[in-house]
Design a protein around this motif. Structure first.
Motif, mmCIF file in Angstrom:
data_model
loop_
_atom_site.group_PDB
_atom_site.id
_atom_site.type_symbol
_atom_site.label_atom_id
_atom_site.label_comp_id
_atom_site.label_asym_id
_atom_site.label_seq_id
_atom_site.Cartn_x
_atom_site.Cartn_y
_atom_site.Cartn_z
ATOM 1 N N UNK A 24 6.494 -9.036 9.462
ATOM 2 C CA UNK A 24 5.220 -8.374 9.209
ATOM 3 C C UNK A 24 5.183 -6.981 9.823
ATOM 4 N N UNK A 25 5.872 -6.809 10.940
ATOM 5 C CA UNK A 25 5.933 -5.490 11.570
ATOM 6 C C UNK A 25 6.574 -4.492 10.614
ATOM 7 N N UNK A 26 7.636 -4.922 9.934
ATOM 8 C CA UNK A 26 8.296 -4.028 8.983
ATOM 9 C C UNK A 26 7.396 -3.708 7.802
ATOM 10 N N UNK A 27 6.571 -4.654 7.396
ATOM 11 C CA UNK A 27 5.638 -4.421 6.292
ATOM 12 C C UNK A 27 4.532 -3.447 6.701
ATOM 13 N N UNK A 28 4.052 -3.582 7.941
ATOM 14 C CA UNK A 28 2.930 -2.769 8.394
ATOM 15 C C UNK A 28 3.314 -1.364 8.834
ATOM 16 N N UNK A 139 7.919 -14.379 3.092
ATOM 17 C CA UNK A 139 6.914 -14.466 2.036
ATOM 18 C C UNK A 139 5.536 -14.089 2.562
ATOM 19 N N UNK A 140 5.170 -14.629 3.708
ATOM 20 C CA UNK A 140 3.874 -14.310 4.292
ATOM 21 C C UNK A 140 3.780 -12.830 4.655
ATOM 22 N N UNK A 141 4.890 -12.278 5.153
ATOM 23 C CA UNK A 141 4.904 -10.866 5.528
ATOM 24 C C UNK A 141 4.740 -9.963 4.316
ATOM 25 N N UNK A 142 5.251 -10.409 3.161
ATOM 26 C CA UNK A 142 5.225 -9.564 1.968
ATOM 27 C C UNK A 142 4.089 -9.887 1.002
ATOM 28 N N UNK A 143 3.295 -10.907 1.329
ATOM 29 C CA UNK A 143 2.150 -11.234 0.477
ATOM 30 C C UNK A 143 0.859 -11.273 1.292
ATOM 31 N N UNK A 144 0.827 -12.108 2.320
ATOM 32 C CA UNK A 144 -0.380 -12.217 3.147
ATOM 33 C C UNK A 144 -0.668 -10.916 3.895
ATOM 34 N N UNK A 146 0.228 -7.614 3.319
ATOM 35 C CA UNK A 146 -0.355 -6.534 2.506
ATOM 36 C C UNK A 146 -1.779 -6.846 2.039
ATOM 37 N N UNK A 147 -2.043 -8.120 1.738
ATOM 38 C CA UNK A 147 -3.391 -8.507 1.323
ATOM 39 C C UNK A 147 -4.395 -8.246 2.439
ATOM 40 N N UNK A 231 10.081 2.307 -7.195
ATOM 41 C CA UNK A 231 9.115 1.249 -7.482
ATOM 42 C C UNK A 231 7.842 1.456 -6.667
ATOM 43 N N UNK A 232 6.715 1.054 -7.234
ATOM 44 C CA UNK A 232 5.436 1.164 -6.542
ATOM 45 C C UNK A 232 5.328 0.076 -5.472
ATOM 46 N N UNK A 233 4.359 0.259 -4.569
ATOM 47 C CA UNK A 233 4.143 -0.737 -3.512
ATOM 48 C C UNK A 233 3.825 -2.104 -4.104
ATOM 49 N N UNK A 234 3.012 -2.136 -5.154
ATOM 50 C CA UNK A 234 2.669 -3.401 -5.804
ATOM 51 C C UNK A 234 3.908 -4.081 -6.378
ATOM 52 N N UNK A 235 4.746 -3.313 -7.056
ATOM 53 C CA UNK A 235 5.969 -3.869 -7.647
ATOM 54 C C UNK A 235 6.918 -4.374 -6.569
ATOM 55 N N UNK A 236 7.016 -3.644 -5.466
ATOM 56 C CA UNK A 236 7.892 -4.054 -4.362
ATOM 57 C C UNK A 236 7.402 -5.367 -3.762
#
Length: 383
Positions: A24-28, A139-144, A146-147, A231-236
Motif C-alpha cells: 500500500x505504501x507503494x500505491x500511496x 490486491x488490497x493495495x491496488x484496489x482498496x 486507491x478506493x 496507461x492511465x491510473x484506472x487501467x493500471x
C-alpha cells in the motif's frame, strides 16, 4: 474441527496485512522517485529479515499464539504512525518497525498449521491457503487503497489500514489455542545446523531467493512500467487487480494439487521464466497476460514452506519455516536496490523483465540438481 477453520483463517488475515503494509505504501507514494520508493521497501524488509530466526525460535519454544498477537499489533502501529510522520528518516524507522512486526508472522502461522494438520496433503493445502496472502495483500493495495484515497487523505487511509490489524488481533486472542511450552532444548545453533545439513533445504533456499526477487519485483515495478507504457491510473489499477485476484486463486489451488514438490517446482519456474520473457516484448493483450501470469506467479509458494517443514524435526518446524522465509526474503530485500541500479543504468524496463526471465530459468536449472527423493524427511512420508 473449529481449530482447523480458525487457524488457517486467522493466519491468512494476519499474514495478508503484512503485505497490505508493504504494497500500500507503494500505491500511496507513486509521486516519489524510484530510488526513494525502493527505500520504503528496503527498510521494511530490513526489519522483516532481522526478526525471522528469533521469531521462529520463539514460536518453537513458547508457542506461536502470543508472538503472533504481538506482531499483529506492532505491524498495525507502524502503519498508523506513518500517518503522523513527515520526516523521511522517521518514516524509514517506522518501515523497519513494520518489518520487525511482520517478520515472525510466517513462522507463527506455519507452526500453527503444522500442529493442526498432521496429514501432509491437508497441511500443504492449508499452507497454500495461507500463502495466497502476498497476492491478496497486493490486491488490497491496488484496489482498496486507491478506493480509499479517492475519498480521503493519505493520512486517513494509513490510519484505516493500520486499524485493520485490531480485529485480527482480537480474533487471535479469542480463538487460537495456546501451545504448551516445549520442554526439550531449543538452540539457535542447532536449528541452523539441522537446516544446513540438508542439501535440499539449502537448494530450496537459493531457489526461494530467486522466487521472491522476481515476484516481488513484478509487484513493485509493474505499476511504474504500465505508467511508462502510457496507461492511465484506472487501467493500471485494473491490470494489477486482475493479476492479484488470479494470483490468490493460483496460490490456493496450488496447495491442493496432488504433485511431487520438486518435479512440480521445476516445471513452474520454467513457465515463470517464459512469462517474463514474453512480458519483456509484449505491448498489447496485457489484460490476458495479467490473468495468466497471476494464475502462475504464486504457484510455488505453498510447496517451499511444506518442504521446509517436512525436512525438519518437529521441534524446529517454525525455525525451518523462518529460515526458508529468511533466504526467500533476502531476494525481496535486495531486489529494490539491484533493480533500481539496473533501471538507472539502462533505463529500460524490457531489460529488467529479461533479467527476471533469466533468473527464473536458472532457478529451474538448480532444481534439476536436487535428488529425486529429498533426504532427511521428518514427516510421515516424503513428498
Amino acid at each position: 474441527m473449529k481449530n482447523k477453520v480458525f487457524v488457517p483463517t486467522i493466519s491468512l488475515l494476519a499474514f495478508t496485512l503484512c503485505f497490505v503494509n508493504l504494497y500500500s505504501i507503494n500505491t500511496m507514494y507513486q509521486d516519489l522517485s524510484p530510488a526513494r520508493l525502493g527505500m520504503y521497501t528496503t527498510f521494511y524488509y530490513l526489519g522483516y529479515l532481522v526478526s525471522q530466526l528469533p521469531g521462529g525460535l520463539f514460536a518453537d519454544k513458547y508457542g506461536p499464539k502470543r508472538l503472533l498477537i504481538i506482531c499483529i499489533v506492532l505491524s498495525g502501529i507502524s502503519t498508523i504512525a506513518l500517518a503522523f510522520i513527515d520526516d523521511p528518516v522517521l518514516a524509514y524507522v517506522m518501515r523497519i518497525i513494520g518489518g520487525l512486526g511482520s517478520g515472525p508472522i510466517m513462522a507463527c502461522a506455519s507452526k500453527l498449521i503444522s500442529n493442526t494438520f498432521e496429514d501432509l496433503r491437508k497441511r500443504t493445502g492449508a499452507l497454500g491457503f495461507l500463502l495466497c496472502s502476498p497476492p491478496l495483500g497486493l490486491l488490497m493495495a491496488n484496489s482498496l487503497t486507491p478506493f480509499l484515497l479517492s475519498m480521503a487523505s493519505r493520512q486517513v487511509v494509513l490510519l484505516l489500514l493500520g486499524l485493520l490489524n485490531l480485529p485480527v488481533a482480537i480474533l487471535a486472542i479469542g480463538f487460537l489455542k495456546p501451545t504448551p511450552k516445549v520442554q526439550v532444548k531449543i538452540s539457535i545453533l542447532e536449528s541452523v545446523v539441522v537446516y544446513r545439513k540438508s542439501k535440499t533445504q539449502v537448494m530450496l533456499a537459493l531457489v526461494g531467493f530467486v522466487f521472491m526477487f522476481v515476484v516481488v519485483g513484478f509487484g513493485i515495478w509493474a505499476r511504474k512500467y504500465y505508467q511508462y507504457l502510457g496507461y492511465s491510473t484506472t487501467e493500471i489499477n485494473q491490470l494489477m487487480t486482475v493479476f492479484s485476484v488470479c494470483a490468490v486463486l493460483g496460490a490456493v489451488v496450488s496447495g491442493y494439487l496432488p504433485v511431487e514438490h520438486t518435479k512440480y517446482l521445476k516445471v513452474v519456474f520454467s513457465v515463470i521464466g517464459i512469462c517474463f520473457a514474453v512480458f519483456a516484448v509484449l505491448r498489447s493483450n496485457l489484460f490476458v497476460f495479467s490473468v495468466l501470469f497471476g494464475l502462475i506467479a504464486y504457484l510455488p509458494s505453498a510447496h517451499f514452506t511444506a518442504m521446509a517443514i517436512e525436512l525438519s524435526p518437529e521441534k524446529y518446524r517454525a525455525s525451518a519455516a523462518s529460515l526458508q522465509n529468511f533466504f526467500m526474503q533476502i531476494g525481496a530485500f535486495i531486489m529494490p536496490t539491484v533493480t533500481s541500479v539496473l533501471l538507472q543504468c539502462f533505463g529500460m524496463y524490457r531489460m529488467l523483465w529479461g533479467f527476471f526471465a533469466v533468473l527464473a530459468f536458472l532457478a529451474s536449472a538448480m532444481l534439476w540438481l536436487l535428488q529425486k527423493k529429498p533426504s532427511q524427511v521428518y514427516g510421515n512420508r516424503a513428498n
